[in-house]
Write a protein that holds these residues in place. Sequence first.
Motif, mmCIF file in Angstrom:
data_model
loop_
_atom_site.group_PDB
_atom_site.id
_atom_site.type_symbol
_atom_site.label_atom_id
_atom_site.label_comp_id
_atom_site.label_asym_id
_atom_site.label_seq_id
_atom_site.Cartn_x
_atom_site.Cartn_y
_atom_site.Cartn_z
ATOM 1 N N ALA A 221 -7.082 15.409 1.869
ATOM 2 C CA ALA A 221 -7.201 14.193 2.675
ATOM 3 C C ALA A 221 -6.112 13.249 2.193
ATOM 4 N N VAL A 222 -5.767 12.269 3.018
ATOM 5 C CA VAL A 222 -4.770 11.274 2.653
ATOM 6 C C VAL A 222 -5.415 9.898 2.731
ATOM 7 N N VAL A 223 -5.194 9.085 1.692
ATOM 8 C CA VAL A 223 -5.750 7.730 1.652
ATOM 9 C C VAL A 223 -4.647 6.726 1.354
ATOM 10 N N ASP A 224 -4.900 5.492 1.711
ATOM 11 C CA ASP A 224 -4.037 4.381 1.323
ATOM 12 C C ASP A 224 -4.677 3.671 0.144
ATOM 13 N N ALA A 225 -3.854 3.311 -0.832
ATOM 14 C CA ALA A 225 -4.319 2.555 -1.995
ATOM 15 C C ALA A 225 -3.137 1.768 -2.547
ATOM 16 N N THR B 53 -6.542 7.660 5.811
ATOM 17 C CA THR B 53 -5.584 7.622 6.915
ATOM 18 C C THR B 53 -5.434 8.978 7.583
ATOM 19 N N ASP B 54 -5.854 10.035 6.894
ATOM 20 C CA ASP B 54 -5.814 11.390 7.444
ATOM 21 C C ASP B 54 -6.991 12.142 6.823
ATOM 22 N N MET B 55 -7.966 12.487 7.654
ATOM 23 C CA MET B 55 -9.147 13.200 7.152
ATOM 24 C C MET B 55 -8.793 14.575 6.608
ATOM 25 N N GLY B 56 -7.576 15.024 6.879
ATOM 26 C CA GLY B 56 -7.157 16.303 6.352
ATOM 27 C C GLY B 56 -7.926 17.448 6.958
ATOM 28 N N SER B 57 -8.182 18.452 6.153
ATOM 29 C CA SER B 57 -8.835 19.654 6.635
ATOM 30 C C SER B 57 -9.350 20.467 5.464
ATOM 31 N N ARG B 58 -10.321 21.312 5.755
ATOM 32 C CA ARG B 58 -10.713 22.318 4.786
ATOM 33 C C ARG B 58 -9.656 23.409 4.826
ATOM 34 N N VAL B 59 -9.525 24.155 3.750
ATOM 35 C CA VAL B 59 -8.532 25.213 3.644
ATOM 36 C C VAL B 59 -9.255 26.533 3.449
ATOM 37 N N GLY B 60 -8.782 27.564 4.130
ATOM 38 C CA GLY B 60 -9.364 28.897 3.982
ATOM 39 C C GLY B 60 -8.657 29.678 2.894
ATOM 40 N N ALA B 61 -8.178 30.857 3.238
ATOM 41 C CA ALA B 61 -7.508 31.729 2.275
ATOM 42 C C ALA B 61 -6.266 31.043 1.716
ATOM 43 N N MET C 292 0.841 -1.194 0.000
ATOM 44 C CA MET C 292 0.000 0.000 0.000
ATOM 45 C C MET C 292 0.878 1.245 0.000
ATOM 46 N N SER C 293 0.369 2.253 -0.648
ATOM 47 C CA SER C 293 1.037 3.551 -0.678
ATOM 48 C C SER C 293 0.051 4.609 -0.210
ATOM 49 N N ALA C 294 0.581 5.743 0.214
ATOM 50 C CA ALA C 294 -0.254 6.868 0.636
ATOM 51 C C ALA C 294 -0.401 7.847 -0.525
ATOM 52 N N PHE C 295 -1.604 8.384 -0.663
ATOM 53 C CA PHE C 295 -1.912 9.348 -1.719
ATOM 54 C C PHE C 295 -2.647 10.528 -1.106
ATOM 55 N N VAL C 296 -2.320 11.714 -1.572
ATOM 56 C CA VAL C 296 -3.032 12.902 -1.129
ATOM 57 C C VAL C 296 -4.097 13.242 -2.162
ATOM 58 N N PHE C 297 -5.269 13.598 -1.667
ATOM 59 C CA PHE C 297 -6.327 14.153 -2.500
ATOM 60 C C PHE C 297 -6.323 15.653 -2.219
ATOM 61 N N ALA C 298 -5.998 16.460 -3.211
ATOM 62 C CA ALA C 298 -6.034 17.913 -3.084
ATOM 63 C C ALA C 298 -7.332 18.396 -3.731
ATOM 64 N N PHE C 299 -8.235 18.868 -2.905
ATOM 65 C CA PHE C 299 -9.543 19.315 -3.385
ATOM 66 C C PHE C 299 -9.460 20.774 -3.793
ATOM 67 N N ARG C 300 -10.083 21.091 -4.925
ATOM 68 C CA ARG C 300 -10.082 22.461 -5.432
ATOM 69 C C ARG C 300 -11.523 22.861 -5.759
ATOM 70 N N ASN C 301 -11.822 24.116 -5.466
ATOM 71 C CA ASN C 301 -13.168 24.611 -5.677
ATOM 72 C C ASN C 301 -13.112 26.124 -5.843
#
Length: 95
Positions: free
Chosen positions: A61-65, A36-44, A1-10
């Motif tokens: 967020a960070v997930v394992d896959a 593995t890490d719920m991460g956080s919302r980002v402001g400015a 398994m490896s860790a992957f970051v999901f970078a959300f953009r809006n």
Amino acid sequence: MSAFVFAFRNDPAVAATDEEFAAWGAWFEKLGPAVTDMGSRVGATELLGAPAGANALSGYAVVDATDLAAATALAEGCPGLRYGGSVEVGELIPM
């Protein structure tokens, strides 16, 4: 398994609805132990070195896959995609 970051953009000018918040909660619940890490919302934000776009970093967020394809398949259910956002998937490289 490896860790992957999901970078959300809006688009930061668009406020999320209650329906969208509920969809995010349901999606994270569906991902279950892959998260593995719920991460956080980002402001400015401030973007350096590239032209600014309408979709600013809005969270992560960070997930394992098993690999990038599996992580991308998990990201395809991201509710932000239904609401005009995007998600960037990147493998985390251990240091």
